[in-house]
Design an enzyme around this catalytic site. Structure first.
Site, PDB file in Angstrom:
ATOM      1  N   GLU A 166       0.811  -1.219   0.000  1.00  0.00           N
ATOM      2  CA  GLU A 166       0.000   0.000   0.000  1.00  0.00           C
ATOM      3  C   GLU A 166       0.844   1.268   0.000  1.00  0.00           C
ATOM      4  O   GLU A 166       0.773   2.078   0.928  1.00  0.00           O
ATOM      5  CB  GLU A 166      -0.999  -0.039   1.165  1.00  0.00           C
ATOM      6  CG  GLU A 166      -1.947  -1.224   1.001  1.00  0.00           C
ATOM      7  CD  GLU A 166      -2.847  -1.484   2.198  1.00  0.00           C
ATOM      8  OE1 GLU A 166      -3.144  -0.551   2.947  1.00  0.00           O
ATOM      9  OE2 GLU A 166      -3.259  -2.662   2.388  1.00  0.00           O
ATOM     10  N   GLU A 273      -5.362 -10.539  -2.402  1.00  0.00           N
ATOM     11  CA  GLU A 273      -6.122 -10.566  -1.131  1.00  0.00           C
ATOM     12  C   GLU A 273      -7.618 -10.532  -1.420  1.00  0.00           C
ATOM     13  O   GLU A 273      -8.360  -9.740  -0.838  1.00  0.00           O
ATOM     14  CB  GLU A 273      -5.760  -9.355  -0.262  1.00  0.00           C
ATOM     15  CG  GLU A 273      -4.298  -9.256   0.084  1.00  0.00           C
ATOM     16  CD  GLU A 273      -3.959  -8.057   0.968  1.00  0.00           C
ATOM     17  OE1 GLU A 273      -4.862  -7.500   1.616  1.00  0.00           O
ATOM     18  OE2 GLU A 273      -2.773  -7.678   0.988  1.00  0.00           O
TER      19      GLU A 273
HETATM   20  O1  9MR Z   1      -6.748  -9.221   7.664  1.00  0.00           O
HETATM   21  C1  9MR Z   1      -5.729  -8.550   8.392  1.00  0.00           C
HETATM   22  C2  9MR Z   1      -6.204  -8.202   9.791  1.00  0.00           C
HETATM   23  O2  9MR Z   1      -6.492  -9.400  10.488  1.00  0.00           O
HETATM   24  C3  9MR Z   1      -5.134  -7.379  10.489  1.00  0.00           C
HETATM   25  O3  9MR Z   1      -5.643  -6.929  11.716  1.00  0.00           O
HETATM   26  C4  9MR Z   1      -4.755  -6.170   9.645  1.00  0.00           C
HETATM   27  C5  9MR Z   1      -3.614  -5.365  10.257  1.00  0.00           C
HETATM   28  O4  9MR Z   1      -2.433  -6.118  10.366  1.00  0.00           O
HETATM   29  O5  9MR Z   1      -4.357  -6.590   8.359  1.00  0.00           O
HETATM   30  C6  9MR Z   1      -5.367  -7.288   7.663  1.00  0.00           C
HETATM   31  O6  9MR Z   1      -4.893  -7.621   6.378  1.00  0.00           O
HETATM   32  C7  9MR Z   1      -4.678  -6.512   5.514  1.00  0.00           C
HETATM   33  C8  9MR Z   1      -3.460  -6.805   4.685  1.00  0.00           C
HETATM   34  O7  9MR Z   1      -2.356  -7.116   5.510  1.00  0.00           O
HETATM   35  C9  9MR Z   1      -3.142  -5.668   3.747  1.00  0.00           C
HETATM   36  N1  9MR Z   1      -4.292  -5.279   2.947  1.00  0.00           N
HETATM   37  C10 9MR Z   1      -5.539  -5.076   3.661  1.00  0.00           C
HETATM   38  C11 9MR Z   1      -5.845  -6.290   4.545  1.00  0.00           C
HETATM   39  C12 9MR Z   1      -7.192  -6.134   5.231  1.00  0.00           C
HETATM   40  O8  9MR Z   1      -7.190  -5.037   6.094  1.00  0.00           O
END
Ligand code: 9MR
Length: 357
Positions: A166, A273
């Protein structure tokens, strides 16, 4: 975590949807009804992956067999982020991802590494000792040590890394001014890729971005950023479109065009994702049927592009999804339902995987 280890040993290969000696593998083109998405992906020459949670694997006996039967790639949902791999300054911990990689290797699954550099005020992926730094050279040294140590630890066992996650504003198309940008300038992205490439020259290195399908300007900014890095000779090999289809359903033609534009730069592209929530009017059956079509559209767009080599879902069963805790229940964004049964979306995905040339 003996439970995870013992499952590796006791589950027979047939449970994993893999051919055993004396077993004929299912030919998905002639025996579609018995074909799993994993078998469809293998026959299509792509990978189909899922984000992994160890707590679900240990608490829920149905989790691992369903994961392994249906996917041939895996990504840890959180344990390879900075906050997990270097929770304290200079102190590293790889226990949880090491266990996942053992599981993946024992079951013929590839591993995507997610992620080396990702700082965002709203999430906990980067620890406070990083965001508190004010000296650029200190941050540069810390980032270099982090990338060298993490990528070096997994060298040869993680086939792809989201090096920078991101890099753009969540709801905009400017480069996001995270702590790395603020102290090191926009060149932090190139530096991160150089470091990762030195640490594992065989890994495919990705820039990974969110919500580009909702916003043409953001996609154009991602395309321009990728092109700029390539012109500079930065070792970037792939671009990941996360594919959290939360505000809009995937549009086949638009997704195809975006994948083709990225592929034209000479990089690999992946959907990294994916979750596609149920939406729209009608009863449950109508909504699930719409979702089936959307899974088909998404997968068939990827399969139409030679450079699109993997689709990873952010989870795989509606029983365990980040969407529940962030956006509420019943959005059912994944191909298996809460009881691990195949949803219409599962079949849309499988048909999409088989729709390639
Ligand atoms: O699904 C993930 C969630 O459980 C975590 O709390 C969060 C922060 O670490 O990250 C989520 O995954 C994200 C991913 O790493 C990057 N793109 C967006 C995803 C959803 O928020």
């Amino acid at each position: 975590m003996r439970y995870v280890r013992s499952l590796i040993i006791v589950l027979p290969l047939s449970v994993f949807g893999l051919a055993c000696e004396g077993d004929d593998p299912v030919d998905c083109r002639t025996d579609g009804a018995n074909c799993s998405v994993r078998e469809a992906a293998v026959q299509a020459g792509v990978q189909v992956g899922a984000a992994f949670r160890e707590v679900s694997a240990t608490d829920d006996p149905k989790y691992l067999p369903a994961l392994i039967a249906n996917f041939n790639s895996v990504t840890h949902e959180h344990a390879m982020k900075w906050a997990a791999t270097q929770p304290q300054y200079g102190v590293f911990n790889f226990d949880e991802p090491d266990r996942m990689i053992e599981l993946a290797e024992a079951n013929g699954m590839a591993v995507r590494g997610h992620t080396l550099v990702w700082e965002q005020a709203t999430v906990d992926a980067t620890p406070e000792y990083v965001t508190a730094i004010t000296n650029p050279e200190e941050l540069r040294t810390l980032m270099a040590n982090h990338i060298r140590t993490v990528v070096g630890h997994f060298r040869g066992r993680v086939d792809a890394w989201d090096v920078v996650n991101e890099p753009l504003d969540t709801l905009g198309s400017e480069v996001y001014q995270n702590i790395f940008y603020q102290l090191m300038g926009p060149g932090y992205i190139a530096e991160a890729f150089e470091l990762a490439h030195e640490a594992d020259p065989d890994a495919t290195l990705f820039l990974n971005e969110a919500l580009v399908s909702d916003d043409g300007d953001k996609f154009d900014a991602l395309l321009a950023l990728t092109a700029d890095l390539l012109v500079q000779g930065v070792p970037i090999h792939g671009v990941g479109l996360q594919g959290h289809f939360l505000t809009e359903a995937p549009n086949h033609d638009e997704l195809l065009a975006n994948l083709q534009k990225l592929a034209a730069l000479g990089v690999v592209v992946e959907l990294t994702e994916v979750d596609i929530i149920v939406r729209g009017p009608g009863d449950d059956a109508a909504r699930l049927e719409r979702q089936r079509q959307e899974f088909f559209d998404m997968a068939s767009a990827c399969l139409a592009v030679e450079a699109c080599k993997r689709i990873t879902f952010w989870g795989f069963t509606d029983r365990h999804t980040w969407i529940d805790s962030f956006f509420g229940p019943d959005l059912a964004p994944l191909p298996l339902d809460e009881n691990y049964e195949r949803k219409p979306a599962y079949f849309g995905l499988r048909d999409g995987l088989l729709s390639g040339p």
